[in-house]
Write an enzyme that holds these catalytic residues in place. Structure first.
Site, PDB file in Angstrom:
ATOM      1  CE1 TYR A 167     -11.982  -7.768 -15.906  1.00 55.60           C
ATOM      2  CE2 TYR A 167     -11.191  -9.726 -14.738  1.00 55.60           C
ATOM      3  CZ  TYR A 167     -11.975  -9.147 -15.725  1.00 55.60           C
ATOM      4  OH  TYR A 167     -12.748  -9.937 -16.533  1.00 55.60           O
ATOM      5  CG  ASP A 224     -22.386 -12.365  -5.867  1.00 56.12           C
ATOM      6  OD1 ASP A 224     -23.489 -12.941  -5.713  1.00 56.12           O
ATOM      7  OD2 ASP A 224     -21.298 -12.893  -5.558  1.00 56.12           O
ATOM      8  CE1 TYR A 260     -20.963  -9.162  -3.634  1.00 55.95           C
ATOM      9  CE2 TYR A 260     -18.801  -8.182  -4.026  1.00 55.95           C
ATOM     10  CZ  TYR A 260     -19.583  -9.242  -3.588  1.00 55.95           C
ATOM     11  OH  TYR A 260     -18.980 -10.360  -3.087  1.00 55.95           O
ATOM     12  CD1 TRP A 264     -13.667 -14.016   2.996  1.00 56.62           C
ATOM     13  CD2 TRP A 264     -11.590 -14.352   2.257  1.00 56.62           C
ATOM     14  NE1 TRP A 264     -13.749 -14.831   1.901  1.00 56.62           N
ATOM     15  CE2 TRP A 264     -12.489 -15.053   1.416  1.00 56.62           C
ATOM     16  CE3 TRP A 264     -10.219 -14.413   1.982  1.00 56.62           C
ATOM     17  CZ2 TRP A 264     -12.064 -15.798   0.316  1.00 56.62           C
ATOM     18  CZ3 TRP A 264      -9.807 -15.153   0.887  1.00 56.62           C
ATOM     19  CH2 TRP A 264     -10.716 -15.835   0.066  1.00 56.62           C
ATOM     20  CD  GLU A 306     -16.626  -9.513  -0.511  1.00 58.85           C
ATOM     21  OE1 GLU A 306     -16.976  -9.536  -1.698  1.00 58.85           O
ATOM     22  OE2 GLU A 306     -16.864 -10.446   0.277  1.00 58.85           O
ATOM     23  CB  THR A 330     -10.851 -13.178  -8.982  1.00 55.94           C
ATOM     24  OG1 THR A 330     -10.417 -12.054  -9.753  1.00 55.94           O
ATOM     25  CG2 THR A 330      -9.674 -14.105  -8.753  1.00 55.94           C
TER      26      THR A 330
END
Length: 344
Positions: free
Chosen positions: A78, A134, A116, A20, A33, A39
């Site tokens: 999640y 972050d 974020y 990325w 993101e 993670t």
């Protein structure tokens, strides 16, 4: 400022080659993101590669079924991220004609995109002068400048965002934001950072004051809830079983599972059998019951620990709405259940 210049120089020499980072395509950046929230890169990278292969554009992702998305996400955890990802892809593809918003403020209007993520996309894709804050950024700034403000407090985020904004060199938002996050991920790590080989070891206030281990300050601690899950793995004369979809809000929403008996404590086989009969899980009579894992599996989530047992239950006749195991394996499950299925 020397801090920013040194940081960017370090980054250009030490950055990891991640897919990325070779793109300014907002779809690719947004995908990475969302996947990397809570993670580690090493864990998220294989999922990212599978996703971009299956869904090379936002239209491919938008046109996929939720089950396809959850199946590919299986094991990343999640799962609300995956559901929001899918909804946002539809919003971008069908309402915005595939065009991502081009500013921080407009990106905030997307579902599942917070401050974020919006700052990350705006600075990485469009080089907008907005700071990304972050856990890595909190850690680096609190240590370098010896800031004891609680990062979990209402004012903490604001204070660190303001500082990061002041440090951000105009026109270099992409490089600076990537640099400070990478520095926190690789060098200024939470435990036992390699301070002696750090480019800031002559100017870091926390190092000078021997406070590295105490920073950043974070006061709030999650109260962990313990739950006891008994999964009932029925098997009939055709070797079919029974599964259900978790439609209630909470963990694993819209993933599949075996019929679930949640108890207050770890129960005996005798009590489990009695509860199955009392609660009419199945019309068939039971031949036998066997505990698959005598050692309880403890599956740890951020706010709760699940104590899981799988009970294999042989029943007489055919199960109504039974499903064969080959079909089961194609459906999205929480990873702890998928691992059990893989061992069958």
């Amino acid at each position: 400022m020397r801090f920013s210049k040194t940081l960017i120089q370090w980054y250009l020499q030490n950055k990891r080659d991640l897919p990325w980072r070779n793109s300014t395509n907002p779809y690719i950046i947004w995908l990475s993101e969302i996947m990397l929230q809570q993670t580690r890169v090493a864990q998220g990278l294989p999922f990212f590669l599978r996703f971009t292969e299956a869904f090379p554009t936002v239209f491919d992702l938008a046109n996929a079924s939720e089950e396809q998305v959850l199946k590919l996400w299986q094991g990343l955890g999640y799962y609300s991220r995956a559901r929001n990802l899918h909804k946002t892809a539809k919003q971008i593809a069908f309402e915005l004609k595939g065009e991502f918003p081009k500013t921080y403020n407009d990106l905030l209007q997307l579902k599942g995109v917070g401050e974020y993520t919006a700052a990350a996309i705006a600075s990485f894709a469009y080089n907008e002068n907005v700071p990304v804050v972050d856990g890595n950024v909190f850690r680096v700034l609190s240590r370098y400048f010896d800031i004891e403000t609680d990062i979990a407090s209402a004012g903490g985020k604001k204070e660190f965002t303001q500082l990061a904004s002041e440090l951000l060199p105009k026109g270099k938002a992409n490089e600076f934001n990537q640099a400070i996050m990478e520095f926190g991920a690789l060098l200024c790590v939470p435990k036992n950072p390699d301070c002696q080989n750090c480019v800031f070891n002559d100017s870091c206030l926390a190092l000078q004051k021997k406070k590295v281990a105490q920073l950043p300050v974070k006061s709030k601690k999650l109260k962990v809830r313990h739950r006891y899950f008994n999964y009932l793995v029925f098997s009939d004369s055709n070797n079919n079983t029974l599964i259900q979809k978790r439609t209630q809000k909470g963990i694993w929403h819209n993933l599949y599972e075996f019929p679930l008996l949640e108890t207050e404590i770890i129960e005996t086989e005798e009590n489990i059998l009695a509860l199955i009969k009392n609660q009419n899980f199945i019309k068939n009579s039971i031949q036998n019951i066997q505990l698959f894992n005598p050692q309880t599996i403890v599956h740890k989530l951020s706010h709760q620990h699940l104590n899981i047992k799988f009970w294999k239950i042989k029943v007489n006749g055919k199960i109504e709405n039974g499903i064969d195991w080959e079909s089961v394996k194609k459906m999205p499950f929480p990873i702890v259940i998928f691992n059990f299925i893989s061992n069958q």
